[in-house]
Design an enzyme around this catalytic site. Structure first.
Site, short mmCIF file in Angstrom:
data_model
loop_
_atom_site.label_atom_id
_atom_site.label_comp_id
_atom_site.label_asym_id
_atom_site.label_seq_id
_atom_site.Cartn_x
_atom_site.Cartn_y
_atom_site.Cartn_z
N LYS A 1 0.91 -1.14 0.07
CA LYS A 1 0.00 -0.21 0.07
C LYS A 1 0.72 1.19 -0.16
O LYS A 1 2.02 1.30 0.20
CB LYS A 1 -1.07 -0.09 1.47
CG LYS A 1 -2.13 -1.35 1.12
CD LYS A 1 -3.03 -1.13 2.32
CE LYS A 1 -3.94 -2.19 2.23
NZ LYS A 1 -5.08 -2.23 3.25
N TYR B 1 -12.60 -2.33 -3.78
CA TYR B 1 -12.94 -2.18 -2.37
C TYR B 1 -14.56 -2.14 -2.11
O TYR B 1 -15.30 -2.06 -1.05
CB TYR B 1 -12.30 -1.15 -1.53
CG TYR B 1 -11.23 -1.69 -1.01
CD1 TYR B 1 -11.06 -2.60 -0.01
CD2 TYR B 1 -9.81 -0.71 -1.46
CE1 TYR B 1 -9.52 -2.95 0.45
CE2 TYR B 1 -8.77 -1.23 -1.03
CZ TYR B 1 -8.45 -2.23 -0.14
OH TYR B 1 -7.14 -2.52 0.44
N PHE C 1 -15.77 3.64 6.70
CA PHE C 1 -14.40 3.62 6.40
C PHE C 1 -14.09 3.83 4.62
O PHE C 1 -12.84 4.18 4.27
CB PHE C 1 -13.06 3.02 7.06
CG PHE C 1 -13.38 1.44 6.79
CD1 PHE C 1 -12.93 1.02 5.60
CD2 PHE C 1 -14.05 0.71 7.86
CE1 PHE C 1 -13.05 -0.39 5.31
CE2 PHE C 1 -14.28 -0.66 7.75
CZ PHE C 1 -13.76 -1.16 6.38
N ASN D 1 -2.16 0.14 6.74
CA ASN D 1 -1.55 -0.90 7.18
C ASN D 1 -0.68 -1.83 6.19
O ASN D 1 -0.52 -3.01 6.49
CB ASN D 1 -2.84 -1.82 7.75
CG ASN D 1 -3.80 -2.35 6.60
OD1 ASN D 1 -3.54 -1.87 5.45
ND2 ASN D 1 -4.66 -3.27 6.94
N HIS E 1 -2.34 -5.46 1.51
CA HIS E 1 -3.35 -6.09 1.70
C HIS E 1 -3.47 -7.70 0.99
O HIS E 1 -2.39 -7.65 0.22
CB HIS E 1 -4.38 -5.46 0.50
CG HIS E 1 -5.57 -6.31 0.11
ND1 HIS E 1 -6.81 -6.24 0.84
CD2 HIS E 1 -5.82 -7.24 -1.04
CE1 HIS E 1 -7.50 -7.50 0.42
NE2 HIS E 1 -7.05 -7.70 -0.71
N GLU F 1 -9.71 -11.01 -7.16
CA GLU F 1 -8.63 -9.89 -6.94
C GLU F 1 -7.47 -9.94 -8.20
O GLU F 1 -7.07 -8.80 -8.92
CB GLU F 1 -8.21 -10.08 -5.78
CG GLU F 1 -9.18 -9.49 -4.86
CD GLU F 1 -8.90 -9.57 -3.15
OE1 GLU F 1 -9.80 -9.10 -2.28
OE2 GLU F 1 -7.84 -9.91 -2.91
P1 CMP Z 1 -7.53 -4.45 3.52
O1 CMP Z 1 -7.04 -6.14 3.87
O2 CMP Z 1 -6.90 -3.98 2.27
O3 CMP Z 1 -9.03 -4.56 3.74
C1 CMP Z 1 -10.00 -3.52 3.84
C2 CMP Z 1 -9.18 -2.36 4.34
O4 CMP Z 1 -10.04 -1.20 4.95
C3 CMP Z 1 -8.37 -2.73 5.47
O5 CMP Z 1 -7.27 -3.66 4.94
C4 CMP Z 1 -7.63 -1.62 6.38
O6 CMP Z 1 -6.61 -1.06 5.23
C5 CMP Z 1 -8.99 -0.61 6.13
N1 CMP Z 1 -9.59 -0.09 6.98
C6 CMP Z 1 -9.92 0.97 7.70
N2 CMP Z 1 -10.56 1.10 8.62
C7 CMP Z 1 -11.03 -0.13 8.78
C8 CMP Z 1 -11.66 -0.77 10.02
N3 CMP Z 1 -12.15 -0.27 11.01
N4 CMP Z 1 -11.99 -2.14 9.89
C9 CMP Z 1 -11.43 -2.77 8.89
N5 CMP Z 1 -10.47 -2.28 7.85
C10 CMP Z 1 -10.45 -0.99 8.03
#
Ligand code: CMP
Length: 140
Positions: free
Chosen positions: A11, A51, A59, A114, A117, A128
């Site tokens: 990311k 997404y 979010f 984070n 993914h 995906e």
């Molecule tokens: P990812 O695995 O990319 O899938 C969805 C993404 O939403 C997650 O990682 C996070 O980067 C983002 N995200 C932001 N806020 C939240 C939340 N409260 N719970 C889960 N995912 C979140």
């Protein structure tokens, strides 16, 4: 167990901090092979489509903005039990809950930023991978 392919994104928070190589090393050290890889600037339409499953979550808007805030590296990883193995290497979504030594424990800045993914199941992995790669880009 079987050889599986999974989809991964490094990311914008990680590409900005020049962590691409360190993260790829974590995948390779765990026995995952990079069978396809490209560094791209995700468009708003791509982020929103990718997404879409989170469309109703509070979010979603911020997540789509974040994912288009800088380059990402989209990859296909392959290995024995590859989907679960990748999730193990990534650690929990929230870095506060991620086990020591995982990518998110070491590098993630927040639950949104984070660093990586990874697909959560065989069906989502297939979808995906198709979202970002054509068959002839999966070079092994
Ligand atoms: P990812 O695995 O990319 O899938 C969805 C993404 O939403 C997650 O990682 C996070 O980067 C983002 N995200 C932001 N806020 C939240 C939340 N409260 N719970 C889960 N995912 C979140």
């Amino acid at each position: 167990m079987a050889i599986e392919r999974t989809f991964s994104i490094i990311k914008p928070d990680a590409t900005k901090r020049n962590l691409t190589g360190k993260i790829i090393s974590k995948f390779e050290d765990a026995g995952l092979r990079i069978v396809a890889s490209k560094r791209i600037q995700m468009t708003k339409a791509q982020a929103e489509g990718f997404y879409a499953v989170h469309k109703e979550r509070p979010f979603y808007g911020d997540l789509c903005s974040f994912m288009t805030s800088g380059p990402v590296v989209v990859q296909v990883l392959e290995g024995e039990d590859g989907i679960a193995k990748n999730r193990e290497v990534m650690g929990a979504t929230n870095p506060a809950d991620a086990a020591a030594g995982t990518i998110r424990a070491e590098f993630a800045e927040s639950i949104e930023a984070n660093s990586v993914h990874g697909s959560d199941a065989p069906e989502t992995a297939a979808e995906e991978i198709k979202f970002f790669f054509t068959d002839d880009e999966l070079v092994g």
